[in-house]
Design an enzyme around this catalytic site. Structure first.
Site, PDB file in Angstrom:
ATOM      1  N   GLY A 167       1.966  -6.285   7.975  1.00 18.87           N
ATOM      2  CA  GLY A 167       1.936  -4.839   7.799  1.00 18.87           C
ATOM      3  C   GLY A 167       0.955  -4.446   6.725  1.00 18.87           C
ATOM      4  O   GLY A 167      -0.227  -4.825   6.760  1.00 18.87           O
ATOM      5  N   ASP A 168       1.420  -3.680   5.734  1.00 20.52           N
ATOM      6  CA  ASP A 168       0.558  -3.280   4.616  1.00 20.52           C
ATOM      7  C   ASP A 168       0.963  -4.007   3.336  1.00 20.52           C
ATOM      8  O   ASP A 168       0.768  -3.491   2.233  1.00 20.52           O
ATOM      9  CB  ASP A 168       0.618  -1.760   4.414  1.00 20.52           C
ATOM     10  CG  ASP A 168       2.025  -1.272   4.078  1.00 20.52           C
ATOM     11  OD1 ASP A 168       2.990  -2.004   4.356  1.00 20.52           O
ATOM     12  OD2 ASP A 168       2.157  -0.160   3.541  1.00 20.52           O
ATOM     13  N   GLU A 169       1.510  -5.223   3.492  1.00 20.21           N
ATOM     14  CA  GLU A 169       1.940  -6.021   2.348  1.00 20.21           C
ATOM     15  C   GLU A 169       0.993  -7.205   2.166  1.00 20.21           C
ATOM     16  O   GLU A 169       0.630  -7.875   3.123  1.00 20.21           O
ATOM     17  CB  GLU A 169       3.373  -6.515   2.560  1.00 20.21           C
ATOM     18  CG  GLU A 169       3.963  -7.198   1.338  1.00 20.21           C
ATOM     19  CD  GLU A 169       5.403  -7.635   1.561  1.00 20.21           C
ATOM     20  OE1 GLU A 169       6.263  -7.287   0.747  1.00 20.21           O
ATOM     21  OE2 GLU A 169       5.653  -8.334   2.569  1.00 20.21           O
ATOM     22  N   LEU A 221       0.840  -1.194   0.000  1.00 21.72           N
ATOM     23  CA  LEU A 221       0.000   0.000   0.000  1.00 21.72           C
ATOM     24  C   LEU A 221       0.875   1.245   0.000  1.00 21.72           C
ATOM     25  O   LEU A 221       1.790   1.372   0.814  1.00 21.72           O
ATOM     26  CB  LEU A 221      -0.912   0.015   1.232  1.00 21.72           C
ATOM     27  CG  LEU A 221      -1.832  -1.206   1.401  1.00 21.72           C
ATOM     28  CD1 LEU A 221      -2.711  -1.010   2.629  1.00 21.72           C
ATOM     29  CD2 LEU A 221      -2.675  -1.439   0.164  1.00 21.72           C
TER      30      LEU A 221
END
Length: 659
Positions: A313-315, A272
């Site tokens: 996380g944002d992965e 993201l």
């Protein structure tokens, strides 16, 4: 003596399951029915044979209607029911309702037909002598006992048969007043009761076994459900509900184990864009809510041939069966899905999404290789094509191999021998007098040859060696600094990681103080990429450097995303116009744009240096536009210290002679 319910009906599965809903095993009525199906044909055979024998011994003594017609009807009914019970059925389709209905019907018919059979036998007892009377008694006794044994799994029916037949027979014997027959009937009754007691124990054992089996199956089912739930939780991300990293790699390993080249697949890695600033600005609670919304969207994007997992996380990770074209199409749709605005209470935020794709077996044949190449494609997307999907290709493979070679070379490099500094002059546009130089790093590796400064710092950042390289180069610059004329300032480039590292900034200041160099003649150059991380930390670092007396220059101005806000919010003294604008000096639109930039910097009281001057015409246009300082290959190429000093001395002597 007994005729159970007919099995002419077809068991249907529309009313209830044939298994106990609580245990997953067959319910008691179903088990009773299926056991009776195996016993009742034998009972009918006993009934038919005994009835035929009794009719035969009385056919010359009793009326024909009693020995032939009635016995024929009873035997025919037994034969018919025998064939019906022997007819095959699908036991798995027998339902609880069907079995219970058949058992109730059996109980009703048991009492009804028992009356019929005993009545027929007692009517026959009116004829013949002692032998015939004895045969009737034997018929009643052995038939009742046979039926009771065959009805073991239906106790109520067995009791009704025993009490109806033997009760009627005992009453009949008492009424006749024959002591011997009465004693025999009473004896048969007692034996029947004892047999019922034994069969009752057997039936209780049967039901106990069923209950134990059901309880065991229930416990196993509970354990299985618990194990499945634990497995689901172990393979699910608690925040988004998507599959997690463990599930992603387990699925990837399973697909790699197929080794079926006729069914290619691809993996993708998504990240993201702009999530960290939103998370830092609005708090981790809002960041978690944002990830939950994104997770809900991505769950809906999963088809039968694709899974999307949260890797951390944002992965996020993608596995899709199909070609790279299929994967790229889905990946771009996912990026568009993520980029839609997300309402978070009174706040509405927008994210970006970048991704990298790798296909099996072209990009790799192991999970490690595939993921690394997809991850590198993601890195390339964030660096060069933010917000888009990038396929791993042969070109990227070459970059990977080059970077791996660079990393290996840098880790084993002898900095004192391999790192050198060159200097490019910065001049006044009207007099061509040198007012400063920019220090530029050069790395010549024995393994990979000459390496540009950009690759040197990018490799150092990936390896966590940026501080080591920066301080080594700055030490070289400070050692050369004493040889520069006092009117010449020196510019030194800082990498983004340097600006974001307070320890690096502190080490730079310590070296300035230890060298005794005049900090007012030092300029630290940064780029806007230095500000993409922690903006406040970067500003604090620059203010510390500026407080020492050094000046701050913003390099490559005009190519970033927030140049105007950067000029207002950071302690900037000098702006260096990016070299791409020099190529636009040949057209009127380009000259107007350059003039606008010049007016902007002048209104902010910023010194301005125009980079990338490569022709005399460009130098003339820059001078006419009002720029005071310029730098470029037309003016002077980067040279070693001795050459630059020699050139400075020669120009000063020429100027003195001309004067």
């Amino acid at each position: 003596m007994h005729l159970p319910g007919s099995v002419a009906e077809t068991p249907q599965a529309d009313s209830a399951a044939s298994r106990d809903p609580g245990s997953g095993t067959r319910a008691l009525p179903v088990e009773q029915f299926l056991r009776l199906r195996r016993q009742l044909p034998r009972m009918y055979l006993i009934l038919a044979m005994n009835a035929a024998t009794l009719a035969y011994t009385h056919h010359r003594l009793a009326p024909t209607w009693l020995t032939v017609y009635i016995s024929g009807v009873l035997i025919a009914i037994c034969g018919l029911r025998l064939m019906q019970w022997l007819r095959p059925i699908d036991e798995k389709r027998v339902t609880i309702n069907y079995a219970a209905r058949m058992l109730r019907r059996t109980e009703v018919l048991a009492s009804t037909l028992s009356v019929g059979f005993v009545s027929w036998a007692l009517l026959l007892d009116q004829y013949g002598g002692a032998d015939e009377h004895g045969h009737v008694t034997v018929f009643v006794a052995i038939t009742v006992m046979g039926c009771i044994f065959c009805l073991t799994y239906l106790p109520r029916a067995a009791h009704m048969v025993c009490y109806v037949v033997l009760g009627a027979f005992l009453t009949y014997c008492i009424a006749r007043g024959t002591v011997t027959l009465t004693a025999m009937a009473f004896n048969i009754m007692m034996v029947g009761i004892v047999v019922l007691s034994v069969l009752s124990d057997s039936y209780n054992s049967f039901t106990t076994v069923l209950e134990s089996r059901a309880a065991l199956h229930h416990e196993r089912s509970q354990a299985q459900r618990l194990a499945e739930e634990n497995a689901r939780l172990a393979h699910s991300d608690a925040l988004t509900g998507l599959p997690n990293r463990r599930f992603f790699f387990a699925r990837l390993d399973a697909m790699l184990a197929r080794t079926d080249r006729a069914h290619p697949f691809c993996i993708g890695v998504f990240d993201l864009d702009r999530f960290k600033p939103i998370n830092d600005m609005h708090g981790h609670a809002q960041g978690d809510r944002l990830l939950q919304v994104i997770g809900d969207r991505l769950r809906g994007a999963c088809g039968p041939d694709a899974i999307i997992a949260r890797l951390g996380g944002d992965e996020f990770g993608l596995i899709i069966e199909g070609t790279l074209d299929d994967a790229e199409k889905l990946g771009k749709w996912v990026c568009n899905l993520v980029q839609a605005p997300v309402p978070l209470g009174d706040l509405v935020v927008s994210l970006g999404c970048s991704g990298g794709l790798a296909s099996w077996p072209e990009a790799g044949t192991t999970a490690h290789d595939l993921f690394d190449r997809a991850d590198f494609a993601l890195y390339h997307a964030k660096k060069a094509r933010r917000g888009d999907m990038v396929r791993f290709s042969a070109e990227l493979e070459h970059i990977i191999r080059s970077e791996q070679a660079l990393e290996a070379a840098l880790q084993s490099a002898d900095f004192k021998r391999e790192l050198t500094m060159v200097y490019q002059p910065i001049v006044r546009t009207r007099s061509m007098a040198t007012i400063g130089v920019e220090a530029l790093a050069r790395w010549h590796s024995p393994q990979v040859g000459a390496v540009p400064a950009e690759q040197l710092f990018a490799t150092a950042e990936r390896l966590g060696m940026a501080r080591t390289v920066t301080l080594e180069l700055f030490g070289r610059v400070l050692s050369d600094f004493a040889r520069w004329p006092k009117g010449v300032r020196l510019s030194f480039n800082l990498a983004p990681t340097d600006v974001a590292d307070p320890e690096t900034v502190a080490a730079l200041l310590d070296r300035i103080a230890a060298s005794g160099a005049d900090a007012k003649r030092l300029v630290f150059e940064i780029t806007e990429t230095s500000l993409f991380g922690d903006f406040d930390l970067a500003r604090s670092s620059l203010e510390r450097l500026r407080a020492s007396g050094a000046r701050i220059a913003l390099d490559d101005f005009g190519t970033g995303y927030s140049s105007l806000s950067t000029l207002h919010m950071l302690p900037i003294d000098i702006v260096k116009i990016d070299r791409t604008f020099a190529a636009r000096l040949d057209d009127s639109d380009g000259r107007r744009l350059v003039r606008a930039i010049f007016n902007l910097t002048r209104s902010l009281n910023l010194e301005c240096v125009f980079e990338g001057i490569e022709t005399e015409m460009q130098l003339m246009e820059v001078t006419l536009a009002g720029f005071d300082y310029a730098q470029g290959y037309f003016i002077e190429r980067p040279l070693e210290l001795k050459s630059v000093l020699a050139g400075l001395t020669a120009r000063r002597e020429a100027a003195a002679n001309a004067a």
